[in-house]
Design an enzyme around this catalytic site. Structure first.
Site, PDB file in Angstrom:
ATOM      1  N   GLU A  64       9.122  95.763  91.830  1.00  0.00           N
ATOM      2  CA  GLU A  64       9.793  94.505  91.481  1.00  0.00           C
ATOM      3  C   GLU A  64       8.893  93.628  90.620  1.00  0.00           C
ATOM      4  O   GLU A  64       9.335  93.025  89.635  1.00  0.00           O
ATOM      5  CB  GLU A  64      10.209  93.770  92.762  1.00  0.00           C
ATOM      6  CG  GLU A  64      10.666  92.343  92.577  1.00  0.00           C
ATOM      7  CD  GLU A  64      11.888  92.199  91.665  1.00  0.00           C
ATOM      8  OE1 GLU A  64      12.490  93.225  91.305  1.00  0.00           O
ATOM      9  OE2 GLU A  64      12.206  91.054  91.292  1.00  0.00           O
ATOM     10  N   ASN A  74      37.028  88.916  78.404  1.00  0.00           N
ATOM     11  CA  ASN A  74      35.804  89.632  78.799  1.00  0.00           C
ATOM     12  C   ASN A  74      36.203  91.080  79.008  1.00  0.00           C
ATOM     13  O   ASN A  74      37.269  91.349  79.574  1.00  0.00           O
ATOM     14  CB  ASN A  74      35.261  89.105  80.130  1.00  0.00           C
ATOM     15  CG  ASN A  74      34.413  87.869  79.948  1.00  0.00           C
ATOM     16  OD1 ASN A  74      34.097  87.505  78.808  1.00  0.00           O
ATOM     17  ND2 ASN A  74      34.065  87.221  81.038  1.00  0.00           N
ATOM     18  N   GLY A  75      35.326  92.022  78.592  1.00  0.00           N
ATOM     19  CA  GLY A  75      35.620  93.431  78.822  1.00  0.00           C
ATOM     20  C   GLY A  75      35.715  94.163  77.499  1.00  0.00           C
ATOM     21  O   GLY A  75      35.396  93.634  76.439  1.00  0.00           O
ATOM     22  N   ARG A  79      24.296  83.329  80.830  1.00  0.00           N
ATOM     23  CA  ARG A  79      24.826  84.706  80.742  1.00  0.00           C
ATOM     24  C   ARG A  79      24.471  85.355  79.419  1.00  0.00           C
ATOM     25  O   ARG A  79      24.672  86.521  79.216  1.00  0.00           O
ATOM     26  CB  ARG A  79      26.341  84.686  80.917  1.00  0.00           C
ATOM     27  CG  ARG A  79      26.781  84.181  82.281  1.00  0.00           C
ATOM     28  CD  ARG A  79      28.255  83.828  82.280  1.00  0.00           C
ATOM     29  NE  ARG A  79      29.115  84.983  82.342  1.00  0.00           N
ATOM     30  CZ  ARG A  79      29.818  85.303  83.419  1.00  0.00           C
ATOM     31  NH1 ARG A  79      29.738  84.549  84.493  1.00  0.00           N
ATOM     32  NH2 ARG A  79      30.599  86.348  83.416  1.00  0.00           N
ATOM     33  N   LYS A  87       9.931  92.243  86.899  1.00  0.00           N
ATOM     34  CA  LYS A  87       9.912  90.820  86.528  1.00  0.00           C
ATOM     35  C   LYS A  87       9.124  90.619  85.242  1.00  0.00           C
ATOM     36  O   LYS A  87       9.561  89.921  84.331  1.00  0.00           O
ATOM     37  CB  LYS A  87       9.284  89.989  87.661  1.00  0.00           C
ATOM     38  CG  LYS A  87      10.163  89.826  88.870  1.00  0.00           C
ATOM     39  CD  LYS A  87      11.250  88.794  88.734  1.00  0.00           C
ATOM     40  CE  LYS A  87      12.606  89.269  88.330  1.00  0.00           C
ATOM     41  NZ  LYS A  87      13.267  90.350  89.006  1.00  0.00           N
ATOM     42  N   LYS A 103      23.112  88.404  82.961  1.00  0.00           N
ATOM     43  CA  LYS A 103      22.917  88.094  84.380  1.00  0.00           C
ATOM     44  C   LYS A 103      23.719  89.061  85.251  1.00  0.00           C
ATOM     45  O   LYS A 103      23.296  89.425  86.325  1.00  0.00           O
ATOM     46  CB  LYS A 103      23.342  86.655  84.671  1.00  0.00           C
ATOM     47  CG  LYS A 103      23.126  86.237  86.120  1.00  0.00           C
ATOM     48  CD  LYS A 103      21.658  86.317  86.516  1.00  0.00           C
ATOM     49  CE  LYS A 103      21.438  86.008  87.973  1.00  0.00           C
ATOM     50  NZ  LYS A 103      20.064  86.284  88.412  1.00  0.00           N
ATOM     51  N   CYS A 123      30.224  87.936  78.697  1.00  0.00           N
ATOM     52  CA  CYS A 123      30.810  86.736  78.094  1.00  0.00           C
ATOM     53  C   CYS A 123      31.170  85.729  79.181  1.00  0.00           C
ATOM     54  O   CYS A 123      31.272  86.053  80.343  1.00  0.00           O
ATOM     55  CB  CYS A 123      32.067  87.143  77.333  1.00  0.00           C
ATOM     56  SG  CYS A 123      31.784  88.520  76.235  1.00  0.00           S
ATOM     57  N   HIS A 143      -2.504 111.400  91.009  1.00  0.00           N
ATOM     58  CA  HIS A 143      -1.680 112.515  90.518  1.00  0.00           C
ATOM     59  C   HIS A 143      -1.280 112.314  89.057  1.00  0.00           C
ATOM     60  O   HIS A 143      -0.218 112.753  88.633  1.00  0.00           O
ATOM     61  CB  HIS A 143      -0.442 112.678  91.410  1.00  0.00           C
ATOM     62  CG  HIS A 143      -0.789 112.977  92.828  1.00  0.00           C
ATOM     63  ND1 HIS A 143      -1.313 114.174  93.253  1.00  0.00           N
ATOM     64  CD2 HIS A 143      -0.778 112.176  93.920  1.00  0.00           C
ATOM     65  CE1 HIS A 143      -1.554 114.136  94.552  1.00  0.00           C
ATOM     66  NE2 HIS A 143      -1.244 112.927  94.986  1.00  0.00           N
ATOM     67  N   TRP A 173      29.446  87.754  73.844  1.00  0.00           N
ATOM     68  CA  TRP A 173      28.300  88.668  73.711  1.00  0.00           C
ATOM     69  C   TRP A 173      28.853  89.848  72.911  1.00  0.00           C
ATOM     70  O   TRP A 173      29.644  90.624  73.433  1.00  0.00           O
ATOM     71  CB  TRP A 173      27.869  89.101  75.103  1.00  0.00           C
ATOM     72  CG  TRP A 173      26.743  90.063  75.148  1.00  0.00           C
ATOM     73  CD1 TRP A 173      26.814  91.430  75.097  1.00  0.00           C
ATOM     74  CD2 TRP A 173      25.342  89.762  75.250  1.00  0.00           C
ATOM     75  NE1 TRP A 173      25.581  91.976  75.171  1.00  0.00           N
ATOM     76  CE2 TRP A 173      24.645  90.987  75.259  1.00  0.00           C
ATOM     77  CE3 TRP A 173      24.614  88.591  75.322  1.00  0.00           C
ATOM     78  CZ2 TRP A 173      23.269  91.060  75.350  1.00  0.00           C
ATOM     79  CZ3 TRP A 173      23.255  88.667  75.433  1.00  0.00           C
ATOM     80  CH2 TRP A 173      22.579  89.884  75.432  1.00  0.00           C
ATOM     81  N   GLU A 211      11.043  92.244  82.104  1.00  0.00           N
ATOM     82  CA  GLU A 211      12.330  91.728  81.625  1.00  0.00           C
ATOM     83  C   GLU A 211      12.233  90.326  81.037  1.00  0.00           C
ATOM     84  O   GLU A 211      13.106  89.919  80.285  1.00  0.00           O
ATOM     85  CB  GLU A 211      13.389  91.779  82.722  1.00  0.00           C
ATOM     86  CG  GLU A 211      13.144  90.886  83.902  1.00  0.00           C
ATOM     87  CD  GLU A 211      14.319  90.935  84.885  1.00  0.00           C
ATOM     88  OE1 GLU A 211      15.474  91.035  84.460  1.00  0.00           O
ATOM     89  OE2 GLU A 211      14.055  90.892  86.088  1.00  0.00           O
TER      90      GLU A 211
END
Ligand code: AGP
Length: 615
Positions: free
Chosen positions: A488, A100-101, A27, A492, A610, A2, A511, A74, A495
């Protein structure tokens, strides 16, 4: 995650708060709201969905005041709905809160309060906070909002960032931080003060900020502020001056923040290096590490802890630090490390890599390291973040605010920081001679231009993405120092485009994973002209033999690769240690343009935040 914005001053709080919440949109959220105090009355406007819905509601029913708090939510407890959106007001309308939390004991507290006749208007955990506050106020134990809040929050379990206003004391805001539920920044203005969960929300108004640590609270007036610990003892925190320019927190001519931040990397890497090289003596300077030669020579192990992209950055840094500083490096996920009862002693350095400095899993690993008396370092982008504050030493990324959820410029900046760390340790430990050190520093000086060249092929990549965006499975292959770049590159793509993609060490293909490859499987292979080139060519041939579509990241001038791969993305020839920073650029661009072709919400991908401040 949030977003919180508060204001106390002489201007229109509504405008300032809405602008601040706009800066926090990256966010991710599903509802928003604002409360202001005017003529000792609390006025609230809330709505579900994007901020434009809230703006429309305020336009049709304006609220004015010079003290206010706002929030983007959120949803955790309670569906995204107007009545669950923050701010939440107490039953008798005397207090209002944003948060928040997660209140881990909210059911117990809700039942206790309901048994005392409190009626709840939402299904959220947050509402128990504001009802608790009003109940403490009604005991008559104090008429001071700070003392009332301090007593009320002592009942809460979990991690919290809380901001409270009271009708009875309309000239102030009280804010509390407990644990790691995202930061609390207090912006210092002229006859006005701000509070925010993240720097970009208030950076256009002030660069001067103080940051609450866990178990601290503050009272904020228009002309002053006071920080306390939760025992009520006054504290004088450091005032940070944020070096970022406010412009960097806006998109400009780019379609998305992510596109802008990819394009900024020659600039951001220049800023990461800036001030850390003595080019007269070709030495690295990292005074914020607070490291003496004796302590550097005593370090016998480094454990890098991080999550997601930052973890992959740590896998790259392992190569530099082991080769240059001759120290064994382990790299571990923040979410795993603290459950391993890790073996740590005073000669172990635990290095956290975290763009936000607030990732709860990474912070928990750092706390574990502190409890076991390790040397604790962090590589962070967010100035004043929790990771930075609890470390014995730190290296800032200096990448400027990274707004896009998918990390790009912070990733390359964190690798540069580890390169600097490796050379710095090599200097202090005597594991590199002057010739080697001068070469390593000179190589680093070339990096911004190498990155700039790699960025030049965006148009070709955009067209290529048009050929590939409809595939549903991708494989990314790399070897050696570029294996983490395969990981990476896959992340990218995953996501932001929601396409399944896996990164693999190329040598592992035989393998098992090679069974996956067919004409429906694009294979991204990092095939640079280095000592692993022949092995990678063999890998490309095996993929082609199975009908795979091969996209090669190759070294400029290599024409042979064109006889093997379907697409070739060239990067300029560069020193091996710097190749991961250059080879990731086309992969960032490819992921971005595939996502755009798919119409994805690039800057705010579904289900992602984020900064992940919940476990
Ligand atoms: C990267 O693109 C993701 N957004 C995510 O993996 C991120 O790197 C991870 O959550 C760690 O964040 P931090 O660097 O702020 O700790």
């Amino acid at each position: 995650m949030c977003g919180i914005v508060g204001y106390v001053g002489t201007k229109n709080a509504t405008t300032i708060i809405l602008n601040g919440l706009q800066r926090l949109e990256y966010r991710g959220y599903d509802s928003a709201g604002i409360a202001v105090i005017n003529n000792n009355e609390i006025a609230i406007r809330r709505d579900v969905g994007k901020l434009n819905n809230l703006r429309a509601r305020i336009e049709s029913s304006p609220i004015h005041g010079t003290v206010g708090i706002g929030h983007t939510r959120w949803a955790t407890h309670g569906a995204p709905a107007e009545h669950n959106a923050h701010p939440h007001v107490s039953m008798n309308g005397e207090f209002v809160v944003v948060h928040n939390g997660i209140v881990e004991n909210y059911l117990e507290l809700r039942e206790e309060l309901m048994a005392e006749g409190v009626t709840f208007a939402s299904e959220t955990d947050t509402e128990v906070i504001v009802q608790l506050i009003e109940r403490v106020a009604h005991t008559g134990i104090s008429d001071d909002i700070a003392e009332i809040v301090r007593l009320a929050v002592s009942r809460l379990k979990g991690a919290h960032a809380i901001v409270v206003m009271s009708k009875a004391q309309p000239d102030r805001i009280v804010t509390v931080r407990i644990g790691n539920a995202g930061g609390v920044a207090i912006g210092l203005g002229n006859h006005e003060m701000y509070v925010a969960s993240d720097i970009p929300a208030i950076l256009e108004y002030t660069r001067h900020m103080v940051f609450l640590e866990s178990k601290q609270m503050a009272v904020i007036w228009a002309d002053d502020y006071q920080v306390y610990n939760l025992d009520g003892v006054p504290i004088t925190p450091e005032i940070h001056t944020i070096p970022w320019d406010p412009v960097s927190a806006v998109k400009g001519e780019y379609k998305h923040f992510m596109q802008k931040e990819i394009a900024e990397q020659a600039r951001s890497i220049t800023d990461t290096i800036g001030g850390r090289i003595d080019f007269e003596h070709y030495q690295v300077l990292l005074p914020e590490l607070n490291l003496t030669p004796e302590k550097a020579q005593a370090i016998n192990r480094i454990v890098t802890v991080a999550c997601g992209t930052s973890y992959y950055s740590g896998l790259v840094g392992k190569f530099f630090i082991e080769k240059i500083a001759r120290i064994n490096v382990e790299v571990d996920y923040g979410s795993e490390y603290r459950y391993r009862d890790p073996i740590i002693d005073e000669n172990t350095a635990v290095l956290a890599i975290t763009q936000s400095g607030e990732t709860v899993d990474t912070l928990a690993a750092l706390e574990e390291a502190r409890e076991k008396h390790a040397i604790v370092w962090s590589i962070v982008n967010a100035i004043g973040s929790q990771a930075m504050r609890i470390s014995d030493g730190y290296i800032t990324m200096n990448a400027g605010p990274e707004i896009g959820v998918a990390s790009t410029k912070a990733f390359t900046a964190s690798i540069v920081d580890q390169y600097l760390l490796a050379v710095y340790l090599g200097q202090l430990r005597g594991t590199i001679n002057e010739t080697e050190r001068i070469q390593l520093v000179k190589d680093l000086g070339k990096l911004p231009n190498l990155v700039s060249q790699a960025l030049d092929q965006e148009d070709y990549i955009k067209q290529m993405a048009g050929d590939l965006y409809h595939y549903t499975d991708f494989l990314y292959l790399g070897r050696g120092i570029n294996y983490p770049i395969a990981l990476e590159g896959a992340l990218k793509l995953k996501e932001i485009s929601y396409i399944h993609a896996e990164g693999y060490p190329a040598g592992e293909m035989k393998h098992g994973p090679i069974a996956l490859i067919d004409e429906n499987m694009p294979v991204l292979a990092i095939v640079l002209k280095d000592d692993l080139y022949d092995k990678m060519i063999s890998q490309v041939e095996q993929a082609k033999a199975r009908g795979g579509i091969v996209v090669a990241i190759a070294t400029e001038g290599d024409t042979f690769i064109q006889t093997k791969a379907d697409y070739v993305l060239y990067i300029p020839e560069c020193p091996s240690f710097l190749s991961p920073i250059v080879s990731v650029i086309p992969l960032q661009l490819l992921a971005y343009h595939i996502a755009v072709w798919r119409g994805a919400d690039v800057d705010q991908p579904r289900n992602l935040a984020k900064s992940v401040t919940v476990e």
